[in-house]
Design an enzyme around this catalytic site. Structure first.
Site, mmCIF file in Angstrom:
data_model
loop_
_atom_site.group_PDB
_atom_site.id
_atom_site.type_symbol
_atom_site.label_atom_id
_atom_site.label_comp_id
_atom_site.label_asym_id
_atom_site.label_seq_id
_atom_site.Cartn_x
_atom_site.Cartn_y
_atom_site.Cartn_z
ATOM 1 C CG HIS A 100 -2.306 0.636 0.835
ATOM 2 N ND1 HIS A 100 -3.438 0.498 1.604
ATOM 3 C CD2 HIS A 100 -2.682 1.424 -0.213
ATOM 4 C CE1 HIS A 100 -4.450 1.162 1.048
ATOM 5 N NE2 HIS A 100 -4.011 1.737 -0.053
ATOM 6 C CG ASP A 127 -5.871 -0.257 4.922
ATOM 7 O OD1 ASP A 127 -5.627 -1.239 5.649
ATOM 8 O OD2 ASP A 127 -4.995 0.367 4.284
ATOM 9 C CG HIS A 129 -3.581 -1.753 8.982
ATOM 10 N ND1 HIS A 129 -3.848 -2.743 8.050
ATOM 11 C CD2 HIS A 129 -3.098 -2.374 10.081
ATOM 12 C CE1 HIS A 129 -3.524 -3.915 8.579
ATOM 13 N NE2 HIS A 129 -3.077 -3.723 9.808
ATOM 14 C CG ASP A 131 -2.227 2.188 5.552
ATOM 15 O OD1 ASP A 131 -1.866 1.440 6.480
ATOM 16 O OD2 ASP A 131 -2.653 1.767 4.465
ATOM 17 C CG HIS A 144 2.945 -1.659 4.493
ATOM 18 N ND1 HIS A 144 2.435 -2.933 4.372
ATOM 19 C CD2 HIS A 144 3.424 -1.577 5.766
ATOM 20 C CE1 HIS A 144 2.589 -3.585 5.523
ATOM 21 N NE2 HIS A 144 3.185 -2.784 6.368
ATOM 22 C CG ASP A 230 -4.682 -3.006 2.522
ATOM 23 O OD1 ASP A 230 -4.759 -4.253 2.451
ATOM 24 O OD2 ASP A 230 -3.791 -2.418 3.150
ATOM 25 C CG ASP A 232 -5.080 -5.035 5.380
ATOM 26 O OD1 ASP A 232 -5.955 -4.144 5.371
ATOM 27 O OD2 ASP A 232 -3.880 -4.796 5.629
ATOM 28 C CD GLU A 275 -0.025 -4.113 1.943
ATOM 29 O OE1 GLU A 275 0.418 -5.248 2.197
ATOM 30 O OE2 GLU A 275 0.622 -3.064 2.131
#
Length: 306
Positions: A100, A127, A129, A131, A144, A230, A232, A275
């Site tokens: 990412h 996502d 996260h 980030d 990332h 992303d 995830d 990702e």
């Protein structure tokens, strides 16, 4: 929306910003899962531009708070140039990562294009996260975990200026969805910068429909909608093939609703899929789910809607 129907796939095969090796194989896994054919079945004109090339991953510890900074800059400059060229040509770029950190190059190109054509930009960051780390906040130095912060002007000079303007974006243009793992210092920073975050608790309490109605509010024909997906974001039960799994993500059905509601706006004009890590996947299951969800972004739904 002619641009929506002319798509260019751009493979960016690197895990240079990640904490695990393997996302470099992501673009090929998406091709193996038949992304291009899936999009063509929805009447999309698809050109696969192949893969960008860049420096190998030296897999070294951080220097001054960043891992592989020079290599990250090189890959992001290439991603920026490739995404920008497609937008200039009136095509819709789909960047296939890769980790990412590549969102820095991709989104700074989108922001530059929006400045030039006078469009507003809205970014949906799907996502687990936020980030939004910096070199002082990050426990790992993995870039990332920093792309949103870099795009908002917080990061090393050579990364934050890739799109020609610092900051490349305003935090006000971002809607983060599905967040469920944020470092302590990062949490405070997200709060200070007033990022709009629809975390998993919000989605649990209010539902995906209400979440997406708010995330997509106030869009109009002069808005360029960029999706940074992303993988995830998804619950690891349905998407095990990522380097940083976090339990408790959106279900298959919630994720499809999210994508279908984006598709219904008609404003999506660029997309990152990042990702995906085939080294950690089970029989390419995660790539297949990702392709399925990208199809939903292009209007695949269970029934014909009136």
């Amino acid at each position: 929306m002619t641009t929506l129907r002319c798509v260019s796939l751009i493979g960016v095969p690197t895990d240079i910003g990640a904490g695990a090796r393997g996302a470099s194989m992501g673009p090929e896994a998406m091709r193996v899962a038949d992304l291009a054919a899936a999009l063509r079945s929805h009447g999309v004109d698809v050109v696969d531009r192949g893969n960008l090339s860049g420096p190998p991953n030296p897999w070294l510890p951080p220097v001054d708070g960043y891992r592989h900074l020079n290599e990250v800059v090189a890959w992001n400059q290439s991603a920026h140039d490739a995404v920008y060229a497609e937008l200039k040509a009136g095509r819709m770029p789909i960047m296939l990562g890769g980790d990412h950190c590549l969102g820095i190059g991709s989104i700074s190109a989108v922001a530059k294009h929006c400045r030039e054509v006078g469009k507003k930009l809205r970014i949906l960051w799907l996502d687990a996260h936020a980030d939004f780390n910096t070199s002082t906040l990050t426990p790992s130095g993995n870039i990332h975990g920093m792309p949103v912060a870099c795009l908002c002007g917080f990061g090393p000079q050579e990364l934050i200026e890739i799109g020609g303007q610092v900051p490349a974006i305003s935090p006000k243009w971002v809607r983060q969805i599905g967040i469920r793992s944020v470092d302590a210092g990062e949490k405070r920073f997200v709060h200070e910068q007033d990022l709009e975050v629809f975390d998993m608790r919000y989605i649990d309490e209010m539902g995906m429909r209400h979440t997406m109605e708010l995330a997509l509010a106030t869009l109009d024909a002069n808005t360029h909608l960029h999706i940074s997906f992303d993988v995830d974001f998804l619950d690891p039960d349905i998407a095990p093939g990522v380097g940083t799994t976090v339990p408790g993500g959106p279900t298959y059905r919630e994720a499809h609703l999210c994508m279908e509601m984006i598709a219904n706006t008609g404003f999506m004009a660029s997309l990152d899929v990042v990702e995906l890590n085939p080294a950690l996947d089970v029989q390419n299951k995660t790539a297949k789910v990702a392709v399925d969800l990208v199809e939903s972004l292009f209007g695949k739904s269970t029934l014909m809607r009136k």
